[in-house]
Write an enzyme that holds these catalytic residues in place. Structure first.
Site, PDB file in Angstrom:
ATOM      1  N   CYS A   1      75.954  78.896  78.232  1.00  0.00           N
ATOM      2  CA  CYS A   1      75.361  79.116  79.555  1.00  0.00           C
ATOM      3  C   CYS A   1      74.931  80.582  79.724  1.00  0.00           C
ATOM      4  O   CYS A   1      73.970  81.011  79.102  1.00  0.00           O
ATOM      5  CB  CYS A   1      76.321  78.648  80.638  1.00  0.00           C
ATOM      6  SG  CYS A   1      75.506  78.332  82.232  1.00  0.00           S
TER       7      CYS A   1
ATOM      8  N   HIS B   1      77.050  72.916  78.885  1.00  0.00           N
ATOM      9  CA  HIS B   1      78.492  73.113  78.680  1.00  0.00           C
ATOM     10  C   HIS B   1      79.045  72.073  77.715  1.00  0.00           C
ATOM     11  O   HIS B   1      79.246  70.915  78.102  1.00  0.00           O
ATOM     12  CB  HIS B   1      79.236  73.018  80.017  1.00  0.00           C
ATOM     13  CG  HIS B   1      79.107  74.245  80.854  1.00  0.00           C
ATOM     14  ND1 HIS B   1      80.043  75.248  80.864  1.00  0.00           N
ATOM     15  CD2 HIS B   1      78.119  74.654  81.692  1.00  0.00           C
ATOM     16  CE1 HIS B   1      79.662  76.209  81.688  1.00  0.00           C
ATOM     17  NE2 HIS B   1      78.489  75.870  82.192  1.00  0.00           N
TER      18      HIS B   1
ATOM     19  N   GLU C   1      82.005  71.768  76.679  1.00  0.00           N
ATOM     20  CA  GLU C   1      83.345  71.337  77.111  1.00  0.00           C
ATOM     21  C   GLU C   1      83.275  70.376  78.290  1.00  0.00           C
ATOM     22  O   GLU C   1      84.283  69.764  78.655  1.00  0.00           O
ATOM     23  CB  GLU C   1      84.197  72.556  77.473  1.00  0.00           C
ATOM     24  CG  GLU C   1      84.021  73.109  78.865  1.00  0.00           C
ATOM     25  CD  GLU C   1      82.689  73.823  79.088  1.00  0.00           C
ATOM     26  OE1 GLU C   1      82.352  74.117  80.248  1.00  0.00           O
ATOM     27  OE2 GLU C   1      81.993  74.099  78.092  1.00  0.00           O
TER      28      GLU C   1
END
Length: 364
Positions: free
Chosen positions: A244, A329, A331
């Site tokens: 990001c 992202h 995750e």
């Protein structure tokens, strides 16, 4: 209940009900399209200084638990919802969503026509706004706007933190990292050292990392321009992964220009296309700024992912060094786990770099 109002910088006012005792919040008004994960969303430090509008109409129905916070405190400026549940039902719930916001002094405006508000933001772009118990005096309020530019400085850790592991040693540079990034690295067996965003190269070198993760975070990456030489040096010395804001910082440190989207990408269902295989991943995103494709040095980087909806750059890979960046992202939390393999690829790059270094040292 007390009436409340959201006043936008273009003069439009949205009426609702103020929840709790906090009656004023100033920030950039944005919206998130996720249908789940409100706890993770409001605790994401990347929302520092912003007022989140939830597109999904019902918020708070499972309360707040002790597991899903992405940071230790809330950094956002406010929350706008349609229907706020005040009687949650979930076996892990320890408090209501409203109580959670009140604990950290975050104002909440409920019973708002969020569909109309989101339509305004989509047309006019993200705007400054204020939540208050009366419509704001637009001229006075926006003339005295005093929000800091350097949100990263506000949310980054002030001290080095260490987490044990048996695998490669990763230095996680904290621009406002989500806990789930740390968890993903720890679950993969990594030893992790979290350092402040302004930690110089020489201090990191002494830590002897096997790789560097440049985290997500809030605000305009160009605010961190004084640190571009350090970021470039780190990325050219160690295997690196940028997520990001970290993606934008690595790109900008290598000469790419940064632009701002009209209303950003925020949600858990953004389609991203792998430019090499043509496969599309569903990803979680939260950002306003993007790397301008035409300014990427094609001799240094190739574009690995592009957004299916608007064609914006979603990932870069260095042509000669073990450096990869993603705008989304991997995750998730909340969102799909399609991109988890990016962490595995980063860990493998650290192991490979270590093997090469060992082989060269042995020959010499």
């Amino acid at each position: 209940m007390k009436k409340g109002y959201l006043t936008l910088e273009n003069g439009e006012v949205f009426e609702g009900v103020l929840i709790g005792d906090v009656s004023e919040g100033k920030g950039e008004v944005v919206f998130n399209t996720s249908m789940t994960g409100y706890q993770e969303i409001v605790s994401d430090p990347s929302y520092a200084g912003q007022i989140i509008t939830f597109c999904y109409p019902l918020i708070g129905n499972v309360g707040i638990n002790l597991l899903d916070n992405e940071s230790r405190a809330l950094s956002l400026a406010g929350v706008v919802v349609s229907d706020l549940c005040t009687a949650p039902s979930h076996y892990q719930s320890v408090k209501t969503f409203a109580d959670h916001l009140a604990q950290f002094g975050v104002p909440c405006l409920a019973e708002v026509d969020t569909r109309a508000l989101v339509k305004k933001v989509r047309v006019h772009g993200t705007m400054k706004g204020v939540i208050a118990d009366r419509p704001a005096d637009r001229a006075a309020f926006f003339q005295d706007w005093d929000a800091p530019e350097d949100w990263v400085k506000c949310v980054s850790t002030k001290e080095i933190r260490r987490y044990d592991g048996s695998g490669p040693h990763v230095v996680l540079i904290d621009y406002g990292y989500k806990k789930s990034i740390l968890d993903a690295l720890l679950q993969a067996g990594c030893r992790v050292t979290v350092v402040p965003y302004d930690t110089p190269f020489e201090t990191i070198r002494v830590l002897k990392p096997n790789g560097i993760v440049f985290s997500n975070g809030p605000g305009d990456p160009m605010v961190l321009k004084p640190w571009f030489p350090e970021i470039k040096r780190l990325a050219e010395t160690y295997p690196a992964l940028g997520i990001c804001l970290g993606h934008q910082l690595i790109a900008a440190a290598h000469g790419a220009a940064i632009g701002k989207l009209l209303f950003g990408h925020r949600g858990g269902n953004h389609p991203v296309k792998d430019t090499e295989t043509g496969k599309v991943w569903m990803t979680t995103q939260n950002h306003s700024y993007v790397v301008k494709e035409e300014t990427v040095d094609e001799h240094l980087f190739r574009i690995t992912y592009k957004n299916v909806n608007d064609g914006s750059v979603e990932g870069l890979k260095h042509r000669h060094l073990p450096v990869e960046t993603v705008q989304f992202h991997p995750e998730a939390h909340p969102g799909p786990r399609d991109a988890e393999h990016i962490f595995h690829r980063f860990i493998n790059s650290m192991k490979y770099a270590g093997e090469v270094h060992h082989a060269v040292a042995t020959r010499n």
